[in-house]
Design an enzyme around this catalytic site. Structure first.
Site, mmCIF file in Angstrom:
data_model
loop_
_atom_site.group_PDB
_atom_site.id
_atom_site.type_symbol
_atom_site.label_atom_id
_atom_site.label_comp_id
_atom_site.label_asym_id
_atom_site.label_seq_id
_atom_site.Cartn_x
_atom_site.Cartn_y
_atom_site.Cartn_z
ATOM 1 N N PRO A 40 -31.821 -47.451 58.925
ATOM 2 C CG PRO A 40 -30.709 -46.464 57.140
ATOM 3 C CD PRO A 40 -30.550 -47.503 58.200
ATOM 4 C CD GLN A 115 -29.736 -43.238 55.264
ATOM 5 O OE1 GLN A 115 -30.848 -42.948 54.857
ATOM 6 N NE2 GLN A 115 -29.245 -44.468 55.169
ATOM 7 C CG HIS A 187 -28.624 -43.249 51.740
ATOM 8 N ND1 HIS A 187 -28.106 -44.327 51.039
ATOM 9 C CD2 HIS A 187 -29.946 -43.518 51.906
ATOM 10 C CE1 HIS A 187 -29.080 -45.185 50.801
ATOM 11 N NE2 HIS A 187 -30.204 -44.723 51.324
ATOM 12 N N GLY A 188 -24.846 -43.245 50.423
ATOM 13 C CA GLY A 188 -24.287 -43.325 49.081
ATOM 14 C C GLY A 188 -24.776 -44.537 48.327
ATOM 15 C CB ALA A 189 -26.465 -47.362 49.375
ATOM 16 C CG HIS A 190 -30.328 -48.397 48.999
ATOM 17 N ND1 HIS A 190 -31.039 -48.412 50.175
ATOM 18 C CD2 HIS A 190 -29.427 -49.408 49.110
ATOM 19 C CE1 HIS A 190 -30.605 -49.382 50.960
ATOM 20 N NE2 HIS A 190 -29.614 -50.001 50.324
ATOM 21 C CE1 TYR A 192 -33.761 -42.975 46.906
ATOM 22 C CE2 TYR A 192 -32.471 -44.289 48.447
ATOM 23 C CZ TYR A 192 -33.696 -43.947 47.884
ATOM 24 O OH TYR A 192 -34.839 -44.582 48.299
ATOM 25 N NE ARG A 239 -27.748 -49.315 53.721
ATOM 26 C CZ ARG A 239 -28.956 -49.701 54.118
ATOM 27 N NH1 ARG A 239 -29.833 -48.800 54.531
ATOM 28 N NH2 ARG A 239 -29.285 -50.978 54.119
#
Length: 433
Positions: A40, A115, A187-190, A192, A239
């Site tokens: 993504p 995503q 999206h459970g990463a980065h 956020y 993720r």
């Protein structure tokens, strides 16, 4: 390496040097023809947050028969926005607009996941309804990206948390049953919103969503449960980025934290879990795979859930190949090493691997070693819409900088030519960095 005459046609038969990367695999209810996944990437080409014809063309160009693409992050909630011109998946109107993109991928025989992405405190008032403060787990701002010193985030109340969980469910339902996506990636990463709840330095709550690891993981697990009430587990990925520290999330006990999360996810037969290599996140390069912090978590991901890893697999191989004399940079006419920056901006440089070397080596080794079932490549797909085909045939890879990555028109988005459309090697000359 370049395939010789008589070698298998694209995606037919075994690849002579990348047999694992180009082998089929069952992921959820998809049967993929190869293991190269387009990761993504935010591209900010959707004015009004409505997917459009540009997105459809962009994804169509990068789709392959039996290949998986993951869409740019798409907010499931009005409070989830944090970047300009990002397409949403909140209403039926949004979902119907995405149909052109999903149909464009399916026309090629490919697959595409949406995503679902809530940025939380990474947003700013300009992207929030009525100029409100960004939401997060706690009143702890990210002092960057338009957030002046002294600004705060809005700590979500429990009813607001429950509402966002339901928004993920609604968005997943719209994505699969209306927009035509083959599945969704949470999206459970980065750094956020989900990551903000997980990490101790961004979650100072004292209720059932804060404090203990079990409480801080409650939000992500409730989202997974809600999404699974809308679509089957075989159409859901997630993720996570343990140890990456992106957007300043941090937890001294991250090993215990993510071990708990991975064990809890074993309950669900998800299609895949998408991991980010922390070394890539921090440095822009891939780490030594034997030293990656991900190695302690990968054994916790159980079949039928597959492991997808993204981060640095091409850059690491490319840098090593250039140093070893196995690859070189070539420039189009009127460009050269002295004008490398201008060449990258104009897309007038390409990376050429010598016979016997390949840009796909990193991905091949990741799969062969058992670290991953799938390997994600992201920005390589931007100037190389036919990236998968270039890996297969050993064709040069167009190089580019970030000038046109975000926002704008079709320039730097859907106007990149394929290798054959560009005239191939004819327009380039040998040179070195």
């Amino acid at each position: 390496m370049s395939l010789s005459k008589g070698s298998p046609a694209f995606l037919h038969g075994s690849h002579p040097s990348l047999p694992n990367l180009f082998s089929p695999i069952k992921v959820g209810d998809m049967t993929l023809s190869h293991r190269v996944v387009m990761g993504p990437m935010t591209r900010s080409r959707a004015p009004g947050s409505i997917a459009n014809d540009q997105q459809a063309l962009y994804y169509h160009q990068r789709a392959t028969p039996g290949g998986l693409l993951i869409s740019e992050g798409t907010p499931p909630s009005v409070s989830g926005h944090g970047y300009a011109h990002v397409p949403s998946l909140i209403t039926r109107e949004h979902a119907l607009a995405w149909r052109k993109s999903t149909a464009a991928v399916h026309d090629v025989g490919g697959y595409i996941y949406a995503q679902l992405w809530h940025v939380g405190r990474v947003s700013s008032p300009q992207f929030q309804p009525n100029g409100a403060s960004p939401v997060s787990a706690s009143e702890i701002p990210l002092l960057s990206r338009n957030a002046p010193k002294g600004s705060l985030t809005h700590p979500l109340t429990v009813p607001e948390i429950k509402a966002i969980v339901q928004e993920y469910k609604t968005s997943a339902d719209l994505a699969v049953h209306t927009a035509g996506f083959d599945g969704v990636e949470i999206h459970g990463a980065h750094g956020y919103l989900i990551d903000q709840f997980l990490h101790a330095n961004t979650n100072s709550r004292t209720d059932e969503y804060g404090g203990s690891i079990e409480n801080r993981a409650r939000f992500v697990l409730e989202i997974v449960e809600a999404v699974l009430h809308a679509v089957p587990a075989s159409k859901v990925g997630i993720r996570l980025s343990p140890g990456a520290g992106i957007h300043k999330v941090r937890d001294d006990n991250y090993v215990e934290l993510f071990s708990y999360v991975f064990r809890k996810l074993q309950k669900y037969p998800l299609a895949y879990i998408h991991l980010t290599e922390p070394g890539w996140a921090d440095l822009g390069i891939g780490p030594a795979r034997g030293e990656s912090v991900l190695n302690q978590f990968i054994p916790l991901i159980k079949e039928p859930t597959k492991v997808l890893i993204t981060g640095g697999y091409l850059k690491e191989v490319s840098d090593q190949a250039i140093k070893a004399g196995l690859a070189r940079v070539e420039y189009a006419e009127n460009f050269g090493p002295a004008t490398a920056k201008e060449a990258l901006k104009a897309g007038k440089a390409q990376l050429v691997f010598k016979e016997g070397a390949s840009a796909g080596t990193g991905g091949e080794e990741a799969i062969k070693s058992g670290r991953a079932h799938l390997v994600g490549y992201a920005t390589s797909f931007i100037p190389n819409p036919d990236f998968v085909k270039r890996l297969w045939y050993g064709w040069p890879l167009t190089m580019a900088d970030q000038t046109h990555y975000y926002a704008g028109t079709e320039t730097g988005y859907s106007d990149w030519p394929s290798y054959l459309e560009s005239g191939g090697a004819k327009v380039f000359k040998k040179a070195s960095l």
